[in-house]
Design a protein around this motif. Structure first.
Motif, PDB file in Angstrom:
ATOM      1  N   TYR A  32       1.838  35.220  18.877  1.00 61.31           N
ATOM      2  CA  TYR A  32       2.781  34.112  18.890  1.00 61.31           C
ATOM      3  C   TYR A  32       2.439  33.096  17.801  1.00 61.31           C
ATOM      4  N   PRO A  33       2.560  33.514  16.529  1.00 61.18           N
ATOM      5  CA  PRO A  33       2.240  32.592  15.439  1.00 61.18           C
ATOM      6  C   PRO A  33       3.221  31.423  15.399  1.00 61.18           C
ATOM      7  N   PRO A  34       2.757  30.240  14.967  1.00 60.20           N
ATOM      8  CA  PRO A  34       1.399  29.966  14.465  1.00 60.20           C
ATOM      9  C   PRO A  34       0.406  29.575  15.547  1.00 60.20           C
ATOM     10  N   TYR A  35       0.811  29.615  16.804  1.00 64.85           N
ATOM     11  CA  TYR A  35      -0.111  29.240  17.877  1.00 64.85           C
ATOM     12  C   TYR A  35      -1.300  30.191  17.949  1.00 64.85           C
ATOM     13  N   ASN A  36      -1.009  31.474  18.018  1.00 61.04           N
ATOM     14  CA  ASN A  36      -2.073  32.473  18.091  1.00 61.04           C
ATOM     15  C   ASN A  36      -1.550  33.789  17.543  1.00 61.04           C
ATOM     16  N   PHE A  37      -2.382  34.487  16.790  1.00 61.28           N
ATOM     17  CA  PHE A  37      -2.012  35.786  16.227  1.00 61.28           C
ATOM     18  C   PHE A  37      -3.291  36.508  15.830  1.00 61.28           C
ATOM     19  N   ILE A  38      -3.153  37.758  15.467  1.00 59.12           N
ATOM     20  CA  ILE A  38      -4.307  38.542  15.036  1.00 59.12           C
ATOM     21  C   ILE A  38      -4.336  38.601  13.515  1.00 59.12           C
ATOM     22  N   ASP A  39      -5.433  38.175  12.940  1.00 59.06           N
ATOM     23  CA  ASP A  39      -5.622  38.231  11.489  1.00 59.06           C
ATOM     24  C   ASP A  39      -5.826  39.687  11.089  1.00 59.06           C
ATOM     25  N   ASN A  40      -4.916  40.224  10.298  1.00 60.89           N
ATOM     26  CA  ASN A  40      -4.990  41.642   9.927  1.00 60.89           C
ATOM     27  C   ASN A  40      -6.249  41.981   9.147  1.00 60.89           C
ATOM     28  N   ALA A  41      -6.758  41.027   8.403  1.00 61.14           N
ATOM     29  CA  ALA A  41      -7.948  41.286   7.579  1.00 61.14           C
ATOM     30  C   ALA A  41      -9.211  41.398   8.416  1.00 61.14           C
ATOM     31  N   THR A  42      -9.285  40.616   9.490  1.00 64.35           N
ATOM     32  CA  THR A  42     -10.510  40.573  10.290  1.00 64.35           C
ATOM     33  C   THR A  42     -10.366  41.198  11.669  1.00 64.35           C
ATOM     34  N   GLY A  43      -9.111  41.348  12.132  1.00 60.41           N
ATOM     35  CA  GLY A  43      -8.895  41.838  13.484  1.00 60.41           C
ATOM     36  C   GLY A  43      -9.183  40.807  14.552  1.00 60.41           C
ATOM     37  N   GLU A  44      -9.417  39.562  14.142  1.00 56.45           N
ATOM     38  CA  GLU A  44      -9.780  38.500  15.072  1.00 56.45           C
ATOM     39  C   GLU A  44      -8.577  37.621  15.404  1.00 56.45           C
ATOM     40  N   VAL A  45      -8.649  36.971  16.556  1.00 54.83           N
ATOM     41  CA  VAL A  45      -7.635  35.974  16.920  1.00 54.83           C
ATOM     42  C   VAL A  45      -7.684  34.830  15.915  1.00 54.83           C
ATOM     43  N   ALA A  46      -6.524  34.390  15.476  1.00 55.99           N
ATOM     44  CA  ALA A  46      -6.435  33.292  14.520  1.00 55.99           C
ATOM     45  C   ALA A  46      -5.294  32.376  14.945  1.00 55.99           C
ATOM     46  N   GLY A  47      -5.090  31.296  14.188  1.00 59.32           N
ATOM     47  CA  GLY A  47      -3.986  30.393  14.448  1.00 59.32           C
ATOM     48  C   GLY A  47      -4.424  29.034  14.943  1.00 59.32           C
ATOM     49  N   PHE A  48      -3.441  28.210  15.244  1.00 57.82           N
ATOM     50  CA  PHE A  48      -3.689  26.842  15.706  1.00 57.82           C
ATOM     51  C   PHE A  48      -4.611  26.812  16.916  1.00 57.82           C
ATOM     52  N   GLU A  49      -4.322  27.652  17.916  1.00 60.60           N
ATOM     53  CA  GLU A  49      -5.109  27.597  19.139  1.00 60.60           C
ATOM     54  C   GLU A  49      -6.512  28.153  18.959  1.00 60.60           C
ATOM     55  N   ARG A  50      -6.699  29.077  18.041  1.00 59.34           N
ATOM     56  CA  ARG A  50      -8.056  29.559  17.765  1.00 59.34           C
ATOM     57  C   ARG A  50      -8.882  28.426  17.148  1.00 59.34           C
ATOM     58  N   GLU A  51      -8.305  27.751  16.155  1.00 57.17           N
ATOM     59  CA  GLU A  51      -9.047  26.674  15.503  1.00 57.17           C
ATOM     60  C   GLU A  51      -9.304  25.531  16.484  1.00 57.17           C
ATOM     61  N   LEU A  52      -8.279  25.178  17.245  1.00 55.05           N
ATOM     62  CA  LEU A  52      -8.434  24.115  18.228  1.00 55.05           C
ATOM     63  C   LEU A  52      -9.435  24.514  19.311  1.00 55.05           C
ATOM     64  N   GLY A  53      -9.291  25.720  19.842  1.00 58.00           N
ATOM     65  CA  GLY A  53     -10.169  26.166  20.913  1.00 58.00           C
ATOM     66  C   GLY A  53     -11.624  26.193  20.507  1.00 58.00           C
ATOM     67  N   ASP A  54     -11.909  26.652  19.287  1.00 60.68           N
ATOM     68  CA  ASP A  54     -13.292  26.678  18.813  1.00 60.68           C
ATOM     69  C   ASP A  54     -13.868  25.265  18.730  1.00 60.68           C
ATOM     70  N   GLU A  55     -13.043  24.317  18.290  1.00 58.82           N
ATOM     71  CA  GLU A  55     -13.511  22.933  18.202  1.00 58.82           C
ATOM     72  C   GLU A  55     -13.709  22.333  19.596  1.00 58.82           C
ATOM     73  N   LEU A  56     -12.820  22.642  20.519  1.00 59.22           N
ATOM     74  CA  LEU A  56     -12.982  22.144  21.879  1.00 59.22           C
ATOM     75  C   LEU A  56     -14.253  22.684  22.522  1.00 59.22           C
ATOM     76  N   CYS A  57     -14.522  23.966  22.295  1.00 59.24           N
ATOM     77  CA  CYS A  57     -15.749  24.563  22.836  1.00 59.24           C
ATOM     78  C   CYS A  57     -16.988  23.889  22.257  1.00 59.24           C
ATOM     79  N   LYS A  58     -16.940  23.587  20.975  1.00 57.14           N
ATOM     80  CA  LYS A  58     -18.054  22.901  20.331  1.00 57.14           C
ATOM     81  C   LYS A  58     -18.277  21.529  20.954  1.00 57.14           C
ATOM     82  N   ARG A  59     -17.212  20.781  21.144  1.00 57.72           N
ATOM     83  CA  ARG A  59     -17.332  19.438  21.715  1.00 57.72           C
ATOM     84  C   ARG A  59     -17.737  19.479  23.179  1.00 57.72           C
ATOM     85  N   ALA A  60     -17.308  20.518  23.886  1.00 54.75           N
ATOM     86  CA  ALA A  60     -17.670  20.659  25.291  1.00 54.75           C
ATOM     87  C   ALA A  60     -19.046  21.286  25.474  1.00 54.75           C
ATOM     88  N   GLU A  61     -19.680  21.655  24.366  1.00 57.74           N
ATOM     89  CA  GLU A  61     -21.004  22.289  24.371  1.00 57.74           C
ATOM     90  C   GLU A  61     -20.981  23.578  25.189  1.00 57.74           C
TER      91      GLU A  61
END
Length: 242
Positions: A32-61
């Motif tokens: 569901y881009p740009p919220y979430n999608f699979i990066d064809n180059a890496t096979g990993e989840v990417a998008g707005f929610e991936r970037e946001l989620g990683d930052e939230l996890c960092k702040r939440a320790e």
């Protein structure tokens, strides 16, 4: 923003302790881009929610990993323990809150829209495509049009291209790239329709401490402006912000 309408009953499990685990598993659709999608180059989840989620996890320790799951079973599989949160463009609704809990929203309420190939497409009495199990699908079903449901938003758009449907109804943010990149093939028709109450992270009702951690992280990003920066990065300067 996608708005899931529950079509089957799901049972809550006993009290969970996902927040205390070494790793919190973040469930998303990945389609569901740009919220979430699979990066064809890496096979990993990417998008707005991936970037946001990683930052939230960092702040939440918290240490977080990402799990991809199809949209129509995303809430039942949260309940079953296949992952610990949902970050998948899911709007906060009263119906969902009967089954799961939500953090505060990380995206303000936005509009849904119709898109079609012809400006006179019949969106009231014709055939309208929507992604299965969404609030948009429910809206179409109640509008008088014939609802044609598909597993993904991409398939709903394709149904208009191949003549199966007169129009598609979805989150406007999702449809914008299809319209702007179609070289005039697609256009928005009718008025935008506000649905839902903003997007939040879905969690099991039992995971109150984990929810509190993510609530605090979201609030900190609102307070320091970094959430607005991410919203503009992924949705453009004119997007709604906090």
């Amino acid at each position: 923003m996608k708005k899931l309408i529950l079509t089957t009953a799901v049972l809550a499990l006993a009290a969970g302790t996902a927040w205390a685990q070494q790793t919190v598993r973040m469930g998303t659709e990945g389609a569901y881009p740009p919220y979430n999608f699979i990066d064809n180059a890496t096979g990993e989840v990417a998008g707005f929610e991936r970037e946001l989620g990683d930052e939230l996890c960092k702040r939440a320790e918290l240490t977080c990993t990402w799990v991809q799951n199809e949209w129509d079973s995303i809430i039942p599989n949260l309940q079953s323990g296949n992952y610990d949160t949902i970050m998948a463009g899911m709007s906060i609704t009263d119906e969902r809150k009967e089954v799961i809990d939500f953090t505060q929203n990380y995206y303000p309420p936005t509009a849904s829209a119709y898109a079609a190939i012809t400006a006179d497409a019949d969106i009231k009495g014709g055939v309208v495509a929507a992604q299965i199990g969404t609030i948009q699908a429910s809206h179409v079903a109640e509008s008088g049009a014939t609802l044609l449901e598909f597993a993904t938003g991409d398939e709903a758009v394709a149904a208009v291209r191949n003549g199966e449907a007169d129009a598609v109804f979805a989150d406007k943010d999702f449809l914008v790239p299809f319209v702007t990149e179609s070289n005039g093939e697609f256009s928005f028709i009718g008025d935008d329709i506000p649905l839902g109450g903003g997007i939040g992270m879905g969690v099991r009702k039992s995971d109150t401490e984990m929810k509190a951690k993510f609530d605090a992280a979201i609030q900190s990003m609102k307070d320091d402006g970094t959430l607005n920066t991410l919203l503009k990065k992924w949705f453009g300067e004119e997007t709604l912000t906090f």
